[in-house]
Enzyme design. Structure first.
Site, PDB file in Angstrom:
ATOM      1  CB  THR A   1     -28.554 -16.659  36.324  1.00 53.71           C
ATOM      2  OG1 THR A   1     -27.272 -16.433  36.569  1.00 53.71           O
ATOM      3  CG2 THR A   1     -29.276 -15.177  36.456  1.00 53.71           C
TER       4      THR A   1
ATOM      5  CG  ASP B   1     -25.753 -13.538  38.075  1.00 54.08           C
ATOM      6  OD1 ASP B   1     -25.437 -14.556  37.216  1.00 54.08           O
ATOM      7  OD2 ASP B   1     -26.870 -13.467  38.577  1.00 54.08           O
TER       8      ASP B   1
HETATM    9  N1  LIG Z   1     -28.808 -19.951  25.385  1.00 53.11           N
HETATM   10  C1  LIG Z   1     -28.281 -19.687  26.455  1.00 53.11           C
HETATM   11  N2  LIG Z   1     -27.942 -18.301  26.742  1.00 53.11           N
HETATM   12  C2  LIG Z   1     -27.036 -17.991  27.939  1.00 53.11           C
HETATM   13  N3  LIG Z   1     -26.845 -18.762  28.824  1.00 53.11           N
HETATM   14  C3  LIG Z   1     -26.833 -20.116  28.667  1.00 53.11           C
HETATM   15  C4  LIG Z   1     -27.547 -20.461  27.351  1.00 53.11           C
HETATM   16  N4  LIG Z   1     -27.502 -21.825  27.340  1.00 53.11           N
HETATM   17  C5  LIG Z   1     -26.799 -22.484  28.557  1.00 53.11           C
HETATM   18  N5  LIG Z   1     -26.319 -20.987  29.250  1.00 53.11           N
HETATM   19  C6  LIG Z   1     -25.527 -21.183  30.350  1.00 53.11           C
HETATM   20  O1  LIG Z   1     -25.064 -22.302  30.633  1.00 53.11           O
HETATM   21  C7  LIG Z   1     -25.942 -22.882  32.026  1.00 53.11           C
HETATM   22  C8  LIG Z   1     -26.188 -24.469  31.725  1.00 53.11           C
HETATM   23  O2  LIG Z   1     -27.407 -24.352  30.807  1.00 53.11           O
HETATM   24  P1  LIG Z   1     -28.780 -24.861  30.996  1.00 53.11           P
HETATM   25  O3  LIG Z   1     -29.060 -24.648  32.549  1.00 53.11           O
HETATM   26  O4  LIG Z   1     -29.423 -24.613  30.114  1.00 53.11           O
HETATM   27  O5  LIG Z   1     -28.374 -26.446  31.060  1.00 53.11           O
HETATM   28  C9  LIG Z   1     -26.822 -21.864  32.207  1.00 53.11           C
HETATM   29  O6  LIG Z   1     -27.248 -21.969  33.477  1.00 53.11           O
HETATM   30  C10 LIG Z   1     -26.182 -20.514  31.701  1.00 53.11           C
HETATM   31  O7  LIG Z   1     -25.085 -19.997  32.645  1.00 53.11           O
HETATM   32  P2  LIG Z   1     -25.412 -18.978  33.446  1.00 53.11           P
HETATM   33  O8  LIG Z   1     -26.589 -19.196  34.306  1.00 53.11           O
HETATM   34  O9  LIG Z   1     -24.483 -18.778  34.415  1.00 53.11           O
HETATM   35  O10 LIG Z   1     -25.743 -17.769  32.598  1.00 53.11           O
HETATM   36 MG   LIG Z   2     -25.463 -16.009  32.407  1.00 49.60          MG
HETATM   37 MG   LIG Z   3     -23.410 -17.443  35.428  1.00 50.13          MG
END
Ligand SMILES: Nc1ncnc2c1ncn2[C@@H]1O[C@H](COP(=O)(O)O)[C@@H](O)[C@H]1OP(=O)(O)O
Ligand SMILES: [Mg+2]
Ligand SMILES: [Mg+2]
Ligand SMILES: [Mg+2]
Length: 312
Positions: free
Chosen positions: A125, A52
């Site tokens: 991630t 990241d």
């Molecule tokens: N509660 C949360 N806390 C942190 N990141 C979140 C959360 N919900 C969603 N995300 C971010 O949105 C993306 C899509 O959510 P999900 O996979 O749960 O559907 C995740 O990969 C994450 O992005 P990232 O991976 O860039 O941190």
């Molecule tokens: Mg994130």
């Molecule tokens: Mg991210």
């Protein structure tokens, strides 16, 4: 810069190449095996890895160098230093097919002060750390006067199970012009296939899905990955009754899905605002539908009481 091309095309063309470089960095770090995982907050599944951090440095440095007057906001912090970034990470190439586009008239003369680039260097991630590699995407969203108008979804591990050396795929969109990298498809009639989170589930997330009476629910990671399922017509809608996503999760996906003929809004049916002074969380949830799906009709099935749980 190429002589005489509208800035929005230059920015999108640079973002396409830069996202692919970020994807290579993500894969290099996975190959080296030391992910350097850090827990970002108190919430579960809010992680940051070396991938990241490095992918963000590549994207921010590359775009800052070429577009110094544009606001760039990345998920992983605010350093915009270029001098300490590995030279090989600073991308100068541009995607020629994007540069060759006929720019929609409303974006021909865009003031850099009105542009915000939202960068999610690695979306998915949690899934990256768990080896669900095709859920990972690199997201770059370009907003003009607060609206998501162009974006890139790069999927570095696309096809890796059968072709481990895959370069992945890069899907871009410009509202009013269309998309590249894949063909937008209409999902099958007579079914309702929804996609949603696999790692950020809550009671409200489940309640919203049940209200729609789907024929199938596809639980996968990543906002970019889910947007691709909708763009490709494999799912009818991406529904997430949560404030977990942030502007960098949705600006790119919104622009690409809407360029593909879909609709990407919050749970009230409103588009998010992506200006530089906005709050980061997508506090009204996500309701995004594929080309050929009646977004307004489907949204009516979400009970008002549930929508009221996501107030303005
Ligand atoms: N509660 C949360 N806390 C942190 N990141 C979140 C959360 N919900 C969603 N995300 C971010 O949105 C993306 C899509 O959510 P999900 O996979 O749960 O559907 C995740 O990969 C994450 O992005 P990232 O991976 O860039 O941190
Ligand atoms: Mg994130
Ligand atoms: Mg991210
Ligand atoms: Mg994300």
């Amino acid at each position: 810069m190429s002589q005489g091309k509208p800035m929005i095309l230059e920015l999108l063309a640079s973002s396409v190449k830069t996202s692919a470089k970020a994807g290579q960095i993500i894969k290099d770090i996975m190959r080296q095996g030391d992910l350097g995982i850090v827990e970002k907050g108190s919430e579960p599944n809010d992680l940051q890895t070396e991938a990241d951090r490095s992918a963000q440095r590549c994207i921010i440095a590359s775009l800052t160098k070429k577009f110094p007057n544009v606001t760039i906001i990345g998920e992983e912090g605010h350093s915009h230093r270029i001098d300490d970034v590995v030279q090989d990470w600073i991308v100068s190439e541009v995607d020629q097919s994007v540069l060759a586009l006929d720019c929609p008239p409303q974006y021909k003369e865009v003031n850099p002060q009105d542009v915000v680039v939202w960068v999610d260097p690695l979306d998915g991630t949690s899934e990256y750390t768990q080896g669900l590699l095709d859920h990972v995407t690199v997201l770059i969203g370009i907003a003009v006067q607060g609206r998501a108008v162009a974006g890139v979804i790069h999927q570095p591990y696309y096809g890796y199970k059968t072709a481990p050396d895959t370069l992945g795929r890069t899907i871009w969109g410009l509202v009013g012009s269309g998309i590249g990298g894949i063909q937008a498809q209409t999902p099958p009639k007579g079914e309702l296939i929804l996609t949603t989170t696999r790692s950020h589930n809550t009671a409200l997330v489940v309640e919203a899905l049940e209200a729609l009476k789907p024929s199938k629910i596809v639980r996968v990671g990543g906002a970019g990955h889910k947007a691709l399922l909708v763009i490709e017509g494999l799912c009818h809608a991406y529904v997430f009754a949560s404030n977990g996503c942030k502007k960098w999760d949705t600006c790119g996906p919104e622009a690409v899905l809407e360029a593909a003929g879909g609709v990407f809004t919050d749970l009230h049916g409103n588009h998010y605002s992506y200006g530089k002074d906005v709050a980061y969380p997508d506090a009204q949830g996500i309701f995004a539908t594929a080309k050929g799906v009646d977004h307004a009709e489907l949204l009516k099935k979400i009970p008002q009481a549930l929508k009221d749980a996501f107030p303005y």
